[in-house]
Design a protein around this motif. Structure first.
Motif, PDB file in Angstrom:
ATOM      1  N   ILE A 275       0.852  -1.188   0.000  1.00  0.00           N
ATOM      2  CA  ILE A 275       0.000   0.000   0.000  1.00  0.00           C
ATOM      3  C   ILE A 275       0.888   1.239   0.000  1.00  0.00           C
ATOM      4  CG2 ILE A 275      -1.688   1.319   1.347  1.00  0.00           C
ATOM      5  CD1 ILE A 275      -2.729  -1.312   2.455  1.00  0.00           C
ATOM      6  N   PRO A 276       0.594   2.235  -0.843  1.00  0.00           N
ATOM      7  CA  PRO A 276       1.402   3.460  -0.860  1.00  0.00           C
ATOM      8  C   PRO A 276       1.421   4.144   0.503  1.00  0.00           C
ATOM      9  CG  PRO A 276      -0.025   3.362  -2.785  1.00  0.00           C
ATOM     10  CD  PRO A 276      -0.455   2.251  -1.889  1.00  0.00           C
ATOM     11  N   THR A 277       2.501   4.823   0.784  1.00  0.00           N
ATOM     12  CA  THR A 277       2.656   5.483   2.086  1.00  0.00           C
ATOM     13  C   THR A 277       1.578   6.537   2.330  1.00  0.00           C
ATOM     14  OG1 THR A 277       4.233   7.040   1.094  1.00  0.00           O
ATOM     15  CG2 THR A 277       5.138   5.077   2.170  1.00  0.00           C
ATOM     16  N   GLU A 278       1.062   7.135   1.284  1.00  0.00           N
ATOM     17  CA  GLU A 278       0.043   8.175   1.464  1.00  0.00           C
ATOM     18  C   GLU A 278      -1.253   7.615   2.036  1.00  0.00           C
ATOM     19  OE1 GLU A 278      -1.798   9.577  -2.362  1.00  0.00           O
ATOM     20  OE2 GLU A 278      -0.238   8.278  -3.211  1.00  0.00           O
ATOM     21  N   TYR A 279      -1.426   6.290   1.961  1.00  0.00           N
ATOM     22  CA  TYR A 279      -2.611   5.644   2.528  1.00  0.00           C
ATOM     23  C   TYR A 279      -2.255   4.794   3.748  1.00  0.00           C
ATOM     24  CZ  TYR A 279      -4.596   7.015  -1.966  1.00  0.00           C
ATOM     25  OH  TYR A 279      -4.998   7.734  -3.072  1.00  0.00           O
ATOM     26  N   GLY A 280      -1.136   5.102   4.377  1.00  0.00           N
ATOM     27  CA  GLY A 280      -0.763   4.414   5.599  1.00  0.00           C
ATOM     28  C   GLY A 280       0.057   3.157   5.411  1.00  0.00           C
ATOM     29  N   GLY A 281       0.405   2.825   4.152  1.00  0.00           N
ATOM     30  CA  GLY A 281       1.176   1.628   3.873  1.00  0.00           C
ATOM     31  C   GLY A 281       2.668   1.893   3.863  1.00  0.00           C
ATOM     32  N   HIS A 282       3.401   0.989   3.207  1.00  0.00           N
ATOM     33  CA  HIS A 282       4.857   1.070   3.254  1.00  0.00           C
ATOM     34  C   HIS A 282       5.507   1.143   1.872  1.00  0.00           C
ATOM     35  CE1 HIS A 282       4.565   0.292   7.537  1.00  0.00           C
ATOM     36  NE2 HIS A 282       3.687  -0.651   7.242  1.00  0.00           N
ATOM     37  N   GLY A 283       4.715   1.138   0.814  1.00  0.00           N
ATOM     38  CA  GLY A 283       5.245   1.341  -0.526  1.00  0.00           C
ATOM     39  C   GLY A 283       6.290   0.332  -0.957  1.00  0.00           C
ATOM     40  N   ARG A 284       6.183  -0.900  -0.489  1.00  0.00           N
ATOM     41  CA  ARG A 284       7.169  -1.917  -0.859  1.00  0.00           C
ATOM     42  C   ARG A 284       6.623  -2.808  -1.975  1.00  0.00           C
ATOM     43  NH1 ARG A 284       9.936  -3.599   4.899  1.00  0.00           N
ATOM     44  NH2 ARG A 284      11.571  -4.384   3.515  1.00  0.00           N
ATOM     45  N   SER A 285       7.419  -3.723  -2.446  1.00  0.00           N
ATOM     46  CA  SER A 285       7.063  -4.494  -3.629  1.00  0.00           C
ATOM     47  C   SER A 285       6.310  -5.777  -3.274  1.00  0.00           C
ATOM     48  CB  SER A 285       8.334  -4.876  -4.395  1.00  0.00           C
ATOM     49  OG  SER A 285       9.060  -5.868  -3.691  1.00  0.00           O
ATOM     50  N   PRO A 286       5.550  -6.339  -4.241  1.00  0.00           N
ATOM     51  CA  PRO A 286       4.910  -7.645  -4.025  1.00  0.00           C
ATOM     52  C   PRO A 286       5.910  -8.739  -3.692  1.00  0.00           C
ATOM     53  CG  PRO A 286       3.923  -6.574  -5.926  1.00  0.00           C
ATOM     54  CD  PRO A 286       5.119  -5.735  -5.531  1.00  0.00           C
ATOM     55  N   LEU A 287       7.134  -8.637  -4.186  1.00  0.00           N
ATOM     56  CA  LEU A 287       8.139  -9.645  -3.864  1.00  0.00           C
ATOM     57  C   LEU A 287       8.553  -9.582  -2.394  1.00  0.00           C
ATOM     58  CD1 LEU A 287      10.284  -9.548  -7.097  1.00  0.00           C
ATOM     59  CD2 LEU A 287       9.261 -11.599  -6.104  1.00  0.00           C
ATOM     60  N   GLU A 288       8.640  -8.383  -1.849  1.00  0.00           N
ATOM     61  CA  GLU A 288       8.951  -8.260  -0.426  1.00  0.00           C
ATOM     62  C   GLU A 288       7.799  -8.808   0.416  1.00  0.00           C
ATOM     63  OE1 GLU A 288      11.568  -4.387   0.360  1.00  0.00           O
ATOM     64  OE2 GLU A 288       9.965  -4.014  -1.092  1.00  0.00           O
ATOM     65  N   ARG A 289       6.585  -8.539  -0.010  1.00  0.00           N
ATOM     66  CA  ARG A 289       5.428  -9.099   0.693  1.00  0.00           C
ATOM     67  C   ARG A 289       5.434 -10.621   0.579  1.00  0.00           C
ATOM     68  NH1 ARG A 289       0.552 -11.147  -0.059  1.00  0.00           N
ATOM     69  NH2 ARG A 289      -0.947 -10.826   1.642  1.00  0.00           N
ATOM     70  N   PHE A 290       5.848 -11.143  -0.566  1.00  0.00           N
ATOM     71  CA  PHE A 290       5.933 -12.592  -0.769  1.00  0.00           C
ATOM     72  C   PHE A 290       6.860 -13.222   0.268  1.00  0.00           C
ATOM     73  CE2 PHE A 290       7.960 -16.346  -2.505  1.00  0.00           C
ATOM     74  CZ  PHE A 290       6.921 -17.063  -3.057  1.00  0.00           C
ATOM     75  N   VAL A 291       7.996 -12.595   0.508  1.00  0.00           N
ATOM     76  CA  VAL A 291       8.964 -13.117   1.487  1.00  0.00           C
ATOM     77  C   VAL A 291       8.322 -13.224   2.863  1.00  0.00           C
ATOM     78  CG1 VAL A 291      11.099 -12.588   2.728  1.00  0.00           C
ATOM     79  CG2 VAL A 291      11.011 -12.335   0.244  1.00  0.00           C
ATOM     80  N   VAL A 292       7.640 -12.171   3.287  1.00  0.00           N
ATOM     81  CA  VAL A 292       7.000 -12.172   4.599  1.00  0.00           C
ATOM     82  C   VAL A 292       5.902 -13.229   4.658  1.00  0.00           C
ATOM     83  CG1 VAL A 292       5.627 -10.813   6.228  1.00  0.00           C
ATOM     84  CG2 VAL A 292       7.544  -9.747   5.009  1.00  0.00           C
ATOM     85  N   SER A 293       5.056 -13.276   3.633  1.00  0.00           N
ATOM     86  CA  SER A 293       3.951 -14.236   3.608  1.00  0.00           C
ATOM     87  C   SER A 293       4.465 -15.668   3.651  1.00  0.00           C
ATOM     88  CB  SER A 293       3.107 -14.035   2.341  1.00  0.00           C
ATOM     89  OG  SER A 293       2.540 -12.751   2.315  1.00  0.00           O
ATOM     90  N   GLU A 294       5.496 -15.930   2.874  1.00  0.00           N
ATOM     91  CA  GLU A 294       6.063 -17.277   2.808  1.00  0.00           C
ATOM     92  C   GLU A 294       6.561 -17.735   4.179  1.00  0.00           C
ATOM     93  OE1 GLU A 294       8.750 -19.442  -0.509  1.00  0.00           O
ATOM     94  OE2 GLU A 294       9.689 -17.708   0.439  1.00  0.00           O
ATOM     95  N   GLU A 295       7.269 -16.886   4.875  1.00  0.00           N
ATOM     96  CA  GLU A 295       7.801 -17.258   6.184  1.00  0.00           C
ATOM     97  C   GLU A 295       6.684 -17.436   7.207  1.00  0.00           C
ATOM     98  OE1 GLU A 295      10.789 -18.181   6.936  1.00  0.00           O
ATOM     99  OE2 GLU A 295      11.534 -17.793   4.910  1.00  0.00           O
ATOM    100  N   MET A 296       5.682 -16.566   7.173  1.00  0.00           N
ATOM    101  CA  MET A 296       4.558 -16.695   8.093  1.00  0.00           C
ATOM    102  C   MET A 296       3.853 -18.035   7.911  1.00  0.00           C
ATOM    103  SD  MET A 296       4.102 -13.847   9.966  1.00  0.00           S
ATOM    104  CE  MET A 296       4.944 -12.254   9.979  1.00  0.00           C
TER     105      MET A 296
END
Length: 385
Positions: free
Chosen positions: A65-86
């Motif tokens: 989610i873009p930072t202007e909406y309270g998110g962190h503006g990171r990539s789907p690949l970075e989210r993939f890493v977190v999701s995979e480990e969880m």
């Protein structure tokens, strides 16, 4: 269907090792200190708002989610890493999973500015949980056969109908509902629209549906002429089918489509390492590990496609089809290859995890679209007639 090469994927992965190490350290600490007990299918059944809040505090919710909406503006690949480990660690991510996985991208792509500012910060902070109002009674996997109807009153909409198998609706703060606003059910894909409906609502009844293990994460949701404001319309009137298809690409493409039972495989591997494995068990473990690795590469390609701004609908359907089949095969292979007796109670955590997995296996190839439906999507996408 565009995909990236193996070498490119390897290069991408190497750039996120620090993030992966950080997530693993967090999960190890959480598990060791009683923050959660690892389990299978944790993204569906592990509802723990406190854990979700701690994940959000690390900046691991609303990552794309873009930072202007309270998110962190990171990539789907970075989210993939977190999701995979969880998922691999069996962490209780169910509270935030649906909101973070597909509702945030859907609202970003289709929502009004008001909707983005209203809902996205809550998703990123782990305070806003969502449910999905798609499936209906008697419709099976035929999503286009929805009979829930929304009538335009000018300054509001009146929604009447029933949704079923609605995960987490009894705990959600909002749900995105697919309803017919124009035409008749026979019109199929045209005339459908989506709405963001806040919960609880005085005219929406949520009835729990207990699964075979006695838990109630599914629900039947009945709209008794529920009025919602005109601003609840998500995207364009009549564009609901196209929006849902884009949304389902996020639902079907994630690593949860092959990692739901990974905690069982990891626990069984640790058990074999401690007690000794027969040649047959080593072969079974190797085969399952190889299949998991191949699926991981497929899922990583999907994340790379999303990062590049493409819509990998066909590849996502492939991952979901092959991945959900693997999840069930894994459970049966562990059961058949060991002397374990699946028990829901008792001191043996591996036996409990196996029992939980056995009871959940039937749903793997149903949720998110049956495998038969997914194979039709793949065939059409590849031009097969």
């Amino acid at each position: 269907m565009t995909v990236t090469g193996t070498e490119h994927l390897d290069g991408i992965e190497s750039g996120f090792e620090h993030l992966r190490t950080e997530v693993r350290a967090f999960l190890s600490h959480e598990s060791a200190t009683g923050g959660f007990v690892p389990d299978t299918d944790s993204w569906m059944t592990g509802f723990d708002p406190g854990f979700s809040a701690r994940v959000a505090g690390r900046g691991w919710l609303g990552m794309t989610i873009p930072t202007e909406y309270g998110g962190h503006g990171r990539s789907p690949l970075e989210r993939f890493v977190v999701s995979e480990e969880m998922l691999a660690h069996g962490a209780p991510v169910a509270a935030h999973w649906i909101a973070d996985r597909q509702m945030a991208p859907s609202i970003l792509a289709n929502g009004s500015e008001e909707q983005k500012r209203r809902y996205l910060p809550g998703i990123a902070s782990g305070r806003s949980f969502f449910a999905i109002g798609m499936s209906e009674p008697d419709a099976g996997s035929d999503l286009a056969a929805v009979r829930t109807r929304a009538v335009d009153n000018g300054d509001s909409w009146t929604i009447t109908g029933t949704k079923v198998w609605t995960t987490g609706a009894h705990l959600a703060h909002a749900m995105v509902v697919l309803a017919r606003t124009d035409g008749q059910p026979g019109d199929r894909h045209s005339g459908l629209s989506q709405f963001v409906v806040d919960l609880p609502h005085p005219d929406i009844e949520i009835r729990p549906l207990r699964s075979i293990d006695g838990q109630a994460h599914f629900n039947e949701v009945v709209f008794h002429g529920a009025q919602v404001p005109a601003a609840a319309l998500l995207g364009k009137r009549g564009n609901g089918w196209a929006q849902v298809m884009g949304e389902l690409a996020f639902e079907r493409s994630g690593p949860e489509r092959y990692l739901s039972t990974m905690p069982l495989l990891r626990a069984w591997a640790a058990h074999l390492a401690a007690t000794g494995a027969t040649p047959g068990q080593r072969q079974t473990l190797g085969t399952l590990t190889a299949r998991a690795w191949a699926l991981r590469r497929m899922s990583l390609r999907v994340a790379a496609e999303l990062t590049a701004g493409r819509k990998p609908d066909v590849l996502a359907a492939m991952v979901k089809d092959v991945g959900s089949t693997f999840e069930g095969d894994l459970v049966e292979a562990v059961r058949a290859s060991s002397a374990l007796v699946a028990r829901r109670g008792g001191a043996d955590s591996l036996a409990r995890m196996l029992a939980h997995s056995v009871l959940h296996t039937p749903v793997f190839t149903l949720r998110g679209g049956t495998n038969e439906i997914l194979r039709g999507i793949v065939a059409r996408g590849l031009g097969v007639r």
